[in-house]
Motif scaffolding. Structure first.
Motif, PDB file in Angstrom:
ATOM      1  N   PRO A 150      14.999 -38.379  35.890  1.00  0.00           N
ATOM      2  CA  PRO A 150      14.291 -39.012  37.011  1.00  0.00           C
ATOM      3  C   PRO A 150      12.799 -38.718  36.921  1.00  0.00           C
ATOM      4  O   PRO A 150      12.373 -37.750  36.282  1.00  0.00           O
ATOM      5  CB  PRO A 150      14.916 -38.354  38.242  1.00  0.00           C
ATOM      6  N   GLU A 151      12.024 -39.558  37.568  1.00  0.00           N
ATOM      7  CA  GLU A 151      10.568 -39.408  37.495  1.00  0.00           C
ATOM      8  C   GLU A 151      10.113 -38.092  38.126  1.00  0.00           C
ATOM      9  O   GLU A 151       9.269 -37.394  37.571  1.00  0.00           O
ATOM     10  CB  GLU A 151       9.909 -40.613  38.182  1.00  0.00           C
ATOM     11  N   THR A 152      10.677 -37.769  39.274  1.00  0.00           N
ATOM     12  CA  THR A 152      10.355 -36.486  39.918  1.00  0.00           C
ATOM     13  C   THR A 152      11.609 -35.943  40.596  1.00  0.00           C
ATOM     14  O   THR A 152      12.518 -36.700  40.945  1.00  0.00           O
ATOM     15  CB  THR A 152       9.245 -36.623  40.987  1.00  0.00           C
ATOM     16  N   GLY A 153      11.637 -34.624  40.777  1.00  0.00           N
ATOM     17  CA  GLY A 153      12.742 -34.052  41.523  1.00  0.00           C
ATOM     18  C   GLY A 153      13.262 -32.761  40.940  1.00  0.00           C
ATOM     19  O   GLY A 153      12.711 -32.217  39.972  1.00  0.00           O
ATOM     20  N   LYS A 154      14.366 -32.304  41.541  1.00  0.00           N
ATOM     21  CA  LYS A 154      14.973 -31.042  41.122  1.00  0.00           C
ATOM     22  C   LYS A 154      16.486 -31.152  41.245  1.00  0.00           C
ATOM     23  O   LYS A 154      17.006 -31.681  42.232  1.00  0.00           O
ATOM     24  CB  LYS A 154      14.446 -29.892  41.987  1.00  0.00           C
ATOM     25  N   ILE A 155      17.176 -30.668  40.234  1.00  0.00           N
ATOM     26  CA  ILE A 155      18.638 -30.607  40.241  1.00  0.00           C
ATOM     27  C   ILE A 155      19.045 -29.183  39.901  1.00  0.00           C
ATOM     28  O   ILE A 155      18.682 -28.663  38.847  1.00  0.00           O
ATOM     29  CB  ILE A 155      19.259 -31.590  39.226  1.00  0.00           C
ATOM     30  N   THR A 156      19.795 -28.564  40.806  1.00  0.00           N
ATOM     31  CA  THR A 156      20.276 -27.202  40.549  1.00  0.00           C
ATOM     32  C   THR A 156      21.797 -27.197  40.600  1.00  0.00           C
ATOM     33  O   THR A 156      22.424 -27.954  41.349  1.00  0.00           O
ATOM     34  CB  THR A 156      19.730 -26.187  41.569  1.00  0.00           C
ATOM     35  N   PHE A 157      22.378 -26.306  39.793  1.00  0.00           N
ATOM     36  CA  PHE A 157      23.826 -26.159  39.746  1.00  0.00           C
ATOM     37  C   PHE A 157      24.122 -24.665  39.770  1.00  0.00           C
ATOM     38  O   PHE A 157      23.864 -23.956  38.789  1.00  0.00           O
ATOM     39  CB  PHE A 157      24.392 -26.802  38.476  1.00  0.00           C
ATOM     40  N   GLY A 158      24.642 -24.189  40.907  1.00  0.00           N
ATOM     41  CA  GLY A 158      24.820 -22.752  41.068  1.00  0.00           C
ATOM     42  C   GLY A 158      23.469 -22.058  40.978  1.00  0.00           C
ATOM     43  O   GLY A 158      22.514 -22.425  41.664  1.00  0.00           O
ATOM     44  N   ASN A 159      23.360 -21.074  40.080  1.00  0.00           N
ATOM     45  CA  ASN A 159      22.081 -20.383  39.904  1.00  0.00           C
ATOM     46  C   ASN A 159      21.280 -20.945  38.734  1.00  0.00           C
ATOM     47  O   ASN A 159      20.290 -20.348  38.309  1.00  0.00           O
ATOM     48  CB  ASN A 159      22.301 -18.877  39.712  1.00  0.00           C
TER      49      ASN A 159
END
Length: 297
Positions: A58-67
């Motif tokens: 994606p152009e901008t953003g954040k994806i987290t999975f657990g730690n």
């Protein structure tokens, strides 16, 4: 501290037949839950799955999975798809045509892993007798089982499914849904499922998110999102599929998919053996709802 396993906050520009469309998604998914994503074609559903999997950035953003931080555009960091331990079942199966069923599963097995899981999955998906066949020698339902088994062979932390059963007939679709639920219970799988099938949403999902024009339009449990229309007692014949059935006092409260809409039906207790989720039915109203009779198929 959030109890979510997966957190997604992204912005992107979708290229549609009508031109550019801004996409902005924020969602969270706890461990062991099944989220269904639905909505019109071109709304961004498949794009979202590919972004979570790391196949599209994606152009901008954040994806987290657990730690783990899978994506952080501000820090210009991104984890490669093969390091995210995701199982992905594509709509077109994406099997390797030159490999046998067994070889397709072995290809998905991480290096150094015990290959006994391949045999276990072949047995669980009833593919053992087809292990030496190639994809072009299989039916659509058999190919879909191979795709599902290949996604599970790596014991994924997250399973993504893009309309996996859309091209299958009702009986095969129901059989594979049942198989998926069995794997979910056994391994506490966390899943995201893209589907247009409301019956499938009610049967499989804990939560559903409707995406329209690149944004989440509505989100909640299937009942919260869909079950907001009452049945019409003037309907003479109702054809439908049972989504859920609850006994209350001296009647049944049935949620059913009727003409692509979720209806709430109040029915006599004697119909309980027929009102099993997944069953299709025809209800005939002779005069009033109190004398509903079932016409068996």
């Amino acid at each position: 501290m959030s109890d979510s396993l997966l957190d997604v906050h992204i912005k992107h520009t979708l290229q549609t037949v009508h031109g550019k469309m801004p996409m902005e998604i924020a969602l969270s998914l706890p461990k062991g839950r099944i989220l269904a994503i639905t909505g019109p074609s071109g709304a961004g559903k498949t794009t979202l799955l590919r972004q979570i999997a790391g196949l599209l950035t994606p152009e901008t953003g954040k994806i987290t999975f657990g730690n783990q931080v899978w994506l952080d555009s501000a820090a210009q960091g991104s984890v490669a798809p093969q390091l995210r331990n995701i199982g992905f079942v594509f709509q077109d199966y994406a099997l390797f045509p030159h490999l046998t069923v067994e070889e397709n599963l072995l290809f998905g097995l991480p290096k150094g892993s015990d290959r006994s899981i391949v045999d276990d999955l072949l047995n669980a998906t009833e593919l053992s007798n087809l292990a030496i066949r190639k994809p072009n020698q299989l039916s659509g339902g058999q190919q879909q089982r191979v795709a599902l088994a290949r996604a599970l062979v790596r014991k994924p932390d997250l399973l993504l499914l893009d309309e996996p059963f859309a091209a299958l007939d009702y009986d095969m679709r129901y059989h594979l849904q049942d198989m998926l639920l069995k794997f979910h219970r056994q391994h506490n799988l966390t899943m995201i499922l893209v589907t247009h099938d409301i019956g499938e949403i009610f049967r499989l999902a804990d939560q559903v998110a409707i995406i329209e024009n690149g944004k989440i339009f509505r989100q909640g449990t299937p009942a919260e999102v869909y079950a907001n229309e009452q049945s019409k007692t003037e309907d003479f014949v109702i054809f439908g599929e049972v989504l859920s059935c609850i006994k209350q006092a001296d009647q049944l409260l049935v949620s059913a998919l009727v003409e692509n809409k979720v209806r709430q039906l109040t029915l006599p207790l004697n119909l309980a053996p027929e009102m099993i989720p997944g069953n299709t039915f025809t209800l005939h109203y002779p005069m009033d709802v109190a004398r509903v009779t079932l016409i068996r198929h």
